[in-house]
Design a protein around this motif. Structure first.
Motif, PDB file in Angstrom:
ATOM      1  N   GLY A 165      -1.229 -43.953   8.691  1.00  0.00           N
ATOM      2  CA  GLY A 165      -1.605 -44.845   7.613  1.00  0.00           C
ATOM      3  C   GLY A 165      -2.136 -44.118   6.390  1.00  0.00           C
ATOM      4  O   GLY A 165      -2.464 -42.930   6.427  1.00  0.00           O
ATOM      5  N   ALA A 166      -2.235 -44.859   5.267  1.00  0.00           N
ATOM      6  CA  ALA A 166      -2.613 -44.259   3.990  1.00  0.00           C
ATOM      7  C   ALA A 166      -4.067 -43.797   3.976  1.00  0.00           C
ATOM      8  O   ALA A 166      -4.380 -42.700   3.513  1.00  0.00           O
ATOM      9  CB  ALA A 166      -2.377 -45.266   2.853  1.00  0.00           C
ATOM     10  N   ARG A 167      -4.981 -44.625   4.487  1.00  0.00           N
ATOM     11  CA  ARG A 167      -6.393 -44.269   4.415  1.00  0.00           C
ATOM     12  C   ARG A 167      -6.703 -43.054   5.276  1.00  0.00           C
ATOM     13  O   ARG A 167      -7.425 -42.143   4.851  1.00  0.00           O
ATOM     14  CB  ARG A 167      -7.263 -45.460   4.832  1.00  0.00           C
ATOM     15  N   ALA A 168      -6.169 -43.011   6.486  1.00  0.00           N
ATOM     16  CA  ALA A 168      -6.427 -41.869   7.358  1.00  0.00           C
ATOM     17  C   ALA A 168      -5.803 -40.597   6.797  1.00  0.00           C
ATOM     18  O   ALA A 168      -6.405 -39.518   6.831  1.00  0.00           O
ATOM     19  CB  ALA A 168      -5.894 -42.144   8.763  1.00  0.00           C
ATOM     20  N   THR A 169      -4.585 -40.727   6.237  1.00  0.00           N
ATOM     21  CA  THR A 169      -3.927 -39.562   5.647  1.00  0.00           C
ATOM     22  C   THR A 169      -4.726 -39.019   4.467  1.00  0.00           C
ATOM     23  O   THR A 169      -4.931 -37.815   4.326  1.00  0.00           O
ATOM     24  CB  THR A 169      -2.510 -39.932   5.195  1.00  0.00           C
ATOM     25  N   SER A 170      -5.180 -39.931   3.598  1.00  0.00           N
ATOM     26  CA  SER A 170      -5.917 -39.495   2.411  1.00  0.00           C
ATOM     27  C   SER A 170      -7.238 -38.832   2.773  1.00  0.00           C
ATOM     28  O   SER A 170      -7.750 -37.994   2.026  1.00  0.00           O
ATOM     29  CB  SER A 170      -6.179 -40.691   1.492  1.00  0.00           C
ATOM     30  N   ALA A 171      -7.794 -39.197   3.922  1.00  0.00           N
ATOM     31  CA  ALA A 171      -9.088 -38.649   4.322  1.00  0.00           C
ATOM     32  C   ALA A 171      -8.974 -37.305   5.034  1.00  0.00           C
ATOM     33  O   ALA A 171      -9.986 -36.679   5.333  1.00  0.00           O
ATOM     34  CB  ALA A 171      -9.810 -39.637   5.238  1.00  0.00           C
ATOM     35  N   THR A 172      -7.750 -36.828   5.300  1.00  0.00           N
ATOM     36  CA  THR A 172      -7.582 -35.575   6.036  1.00  0.00           C
ATOM     37  C   THR A 172      -7.335 -34.373   5.127  1.00  0.00           C
ATOM     38  O   THR A 172      -7.089 -33.281   5.618  1.00  0.00           O
ATOM     39  CB  THR A 172      -6.382 -35.675   7.004  1.00  0.00           C
ATOM     40  N   GLY A 173      -7.422 -34.586   3.824  1.00  0.00           N
ATOM     41  CA  GLY A 173      -7.052 -33.513   2.905  1.00  0.00           C
ATOM     42  C   GLY A 173      -8.170 -32.558   2.561  1.00  0.00           C
ATOM     43  O   GLY A 173      -8.101 -31.874   1.537  1.00  0.00           O
ATOM     44  N   SER A 174      -9.225 -32.494   3.372  1.00  0.00           N
ATOM     45  CA  SER A 174     -10.369 -31.650   3.034  1.00  0.00           C
ATOM     46  C   SER A 174     -10.014 -30.167   2.992  1.00  0.00           C
ATOM     47  O   SER A 174     -10.727 -29.372   2.379  1.00  0.00           O
ATOM     48  CB  SER A 174     -11.520 -31.879   4.023  1.00  0.00           C
ATOM     49  N   LEU A 175      -8.927 -29.783   3.642  1.00  0.00           N
ATOM     50  CA  LEU A 175      -8.517 -28.384   3.612  1.00  0.00           C
ATOM     51  C   LEU A 175      -7.940 -28.001   2.254  1.00  0.00           C
ATOM     52  O   LEU A 175      -8.022 -26.839   1.844  1.00  0.00           O
ATOM     53  CB  LEU A 175      -7.478 -28.125   4.710  1.00  0.00           C
ATOM     54  N   GLY A 176      -7.390 -28.973   1.537  1.00  0.00           N
ATOM     55  CA  GLY A 176      -6.722 -28.690   0.269  1.00  0.00           C
ATOM     56  C   GLY A 176      -7.599 -27.999  -0.751  1.00  0.00           C
ATOM     57  O   GLY A 176      -7.225 -26.936  -1.289  1.00  0.00           O
ATOM     58  N   PRO A 177      -8.772 -28.548  -1.095  1.00  0.00           N
ATOM     59  CA  PRO A 177      -9.611 -27.881  -2.092  1.00  0.00           C
ATOM     60  C   PRO A 177     -10.038 -26.484  -1.687  1.00  0.00           C
ATOM     61  O   PRO A 177     -10.152 -25.596  -2.543  1.00  0.00           O
ATOM     62  CB  PRO A 177     -10.824 -28.824  -2.188  1.00  0.00           C
ATOM     63  N   ILE A 178     -10.260 -26.248  -0.397  1.00  0.00           N
ATOM     64  CA  ILE A 178     -10.664 -24.921   0.050  1.00  0.00           C
ATOM     65  C   ILE A 178      -9.553 -23.907  -0.232  1.00  0.00           C
ATOM     66  O   ILE A 178      -9.798 -22.805  -0.737  1.00  0.00           O
ATOM     67  CB  ILE A 178     -11.014 -24.941   1.548  1.00  0.00           C
ATOM     68  N   VAL A 179      -8.321 -24.288   0.077  1.00  0.00           N
ATOM     69  CA  VAL A 179      -7.179 -23.408  -0.183  1.00  0.00           C
ATOM     70  C   VAL A 179      -7.043 -23.147  -1.679  1.00  0.00           C
ATOM     71  O   VAL A 179      -6.854 -22.008  -2.118  1.00  0.00           O
ATOM     72  CB  VAL A 179      -5.891 -24.023   0.389  1.00  0.00           C
ATOM     73  N   THR A 180      -7.133 -24.213  -2.480  1.00  0.00           N
ATOM     74  CA  THR A 180      -6.987 -24.055  -3.924  1.00  0.00           C
ATOM     75  C   THR A 180      -8.076 -23.164  -4.503  1.00  0.00           C
ATOM     76  O   THR A 180      -7.805 -22.285  -5.332  1.00  0.00           O
ATOM     77  CB  THR A 180      -7.029 -25.431  -4.620  1.00  0.00           C
ATOM     78  N   ILE A 181      -9.325 -23.396  -4.109  1.00  0.00           N
ATOM     79  CA  ILE A 181     -10.437 -22.612  -4.650  1.00  0.00           C
ATOM     80  C   ILE A 181     -10.276 -21.133  -4.298  1.00  0.00           C
ATOM     81  O   ILE A 181     -10.449 -20.248  -5.146  1.00  0.00           O
ATOM     82  CB  ILE A 181     -11.771 -23.165  -4.130  1.00  0.00           C
ATOM     83  N   ALA A 182      -9.912 -20.859  -3.052  1.00  0.00           N
ATOM     84  CA  ALA A 182      -9.735 -19.464  -2.642  1.00  0.00           C
ATOM     85  C   ALA A 182      -8.621 -18.796  -3.446  1.00  0.00           C
ATOM     86  O   ALA A 182      -8.784 -17.667  -3.944  1.00  0.00           O
ATOM     87  CB  ALA A 182      -9.431 -19.403  -1.148  1.00  0.00           C
TER      88      ALA A 182
END
Length: 323
Positions: free
Chosen positions: A266-283
């Motif tokens: 679902g959309a809400r669960a998918t949107s809530a799993t992206g916490s890895l994204g900012p870490i990758v981008t920042i690094a």
């Protein structure tokens, strides 16, 4: 939990019973978020080569479009019954939803990246789960969970810290860039709800090919109107290499992974799993682009991430309780 006869094997759909975490679905969503997070890095490298935002988006889509068309042909050859779904009543809405999520949202994001840092852009874009929640309540009949408000406030507090640092040190274009990236987050959140409904009819693979192909044609057409053909003839090989990376690793792979995640959890669960994204981008932004990472960035990022994790956990607990 449902009971079933032991003599009857479970189908994949039956395996996804309430109360059990769909690890495959969450894996798709997390991998998609991680790959999508590289987009800002490749775009910034293209801007450093004096490539416009419109042309960068078009380069991304020039690489991606043949892949999506080839996958579409392959899908239809392997499953000829899918042709029955390709009616105007089903295809036109899929094209419109794809254009919203992968042309309008992507263009706003790329335009915003021209004004702000890659790590700040990713953190602003990371707030889209909150818009997914609000749109679900306002337009799609979801129930509001007020326990999620503190998590949202925590994340926006972190954004304000980084925004304040940028306003003091690098104010030029900050308001414009923030507004554009927020617009991208809003449109992408709305896309997620609409995409879930289209995928229920067409399937994740078929919808992704139709939606992304539509977005690709629009992006390429926009660049040809604004930039003309001339710049493409003059681009150096490294620019085309960046376009290739954007197309494959920043578009094709994550779009299929993300949509597969949406179709399963679902959309809400998918949107809530992206916490890895900012870490990758920042690094990558610090190592590859040489962007600053001060104590203000560390504090703001920690608050944004803490808010996102709290949001995901609270939402998951509420969903489990509802079951």
């Amino acid at each position: 939990m449902f009971t079933r006869s032991p003599a009857k094997p479970q189908s994949p759909q039956e395996a996804l019973i309430p109360g059990r975490i769909d690890l495959v679905g969450y894996g798709f969503a997390i991998a998609g978020a991680a790959l999508f997070s590289t987009k800002g890095i490749f775009a910034k490298l293209a801007y450093a080569q004096h490539v416009s935002a419109e042309a960068t988006l078009a380069l991304r889509m020039l690489v991606a479009l043949p892949v999506y068309l080839a996958i579409l042909v392959s899908l239809l050859r392997r499953n000829p019954q899918l042709l029955a779904r390709l009616t105007p009543r089903q295809v036109l809405p899929a094209m419109a939803v794809g254009a919203l999520g992968y042309f309008v949202s992507s263009y706003l994001d790329f335009a915003g990246l021209a004004h702000v840092t890659a790590q700040y852009e990713r953190l602003v874009l990371f707030t889209y789960p909150f818009f997914v929640l609000l749109f679900g309540v306002w337009f799609f009949g979801d129930r509001m969970n007020w326990a999620l408000v503190p998590a949202m406030a925590l994340s926006y507090g972190g954004l304000l810290i980084i925004f304040g640092w940028n306003l003091a040190v690098q104010p030029e274009g900050l308001l414009t860039g923030t507004a554009l990236v927020l617009g991208s987050a809003v449109t992408f959140a709305f896309y997620q709800h609409l995409a879930k409904r289209r995928m229920a009819v067409l399937g994740a693979g078929l919808f992704t090919c139709i939606g992304m192909s539509t977005a690709a044609v629009l992006a390429i057409g926009q660049s040809l109107v604004l930039d003309g053909v001339g710049p493409y003839l003059a681009y150096q090989p490294q620019v085309w290499a960046l376009g290739l990376m954007l197309g494959i690793f920043g578009t094709v792979l994550p779009s299929f992974l993300l949509n597969a995640g949406i179709s399963r959890i679902g959309a809400r669960a998918t949107s809530a799993t992206g916490s890895l994204g900012p870490i990758v981008t920042i690094a990558l932004a610090v190592v590859v682009l040489g962007e600053a990472f001060t104590p203000f960035h560390a504090l703001g990022t920690a608050l944004v991430m803490a808010g996102a994790i709290l949001f995901a956990r609270t939402d998951n607990r509420a969903r489990a309780a509802n079951r």
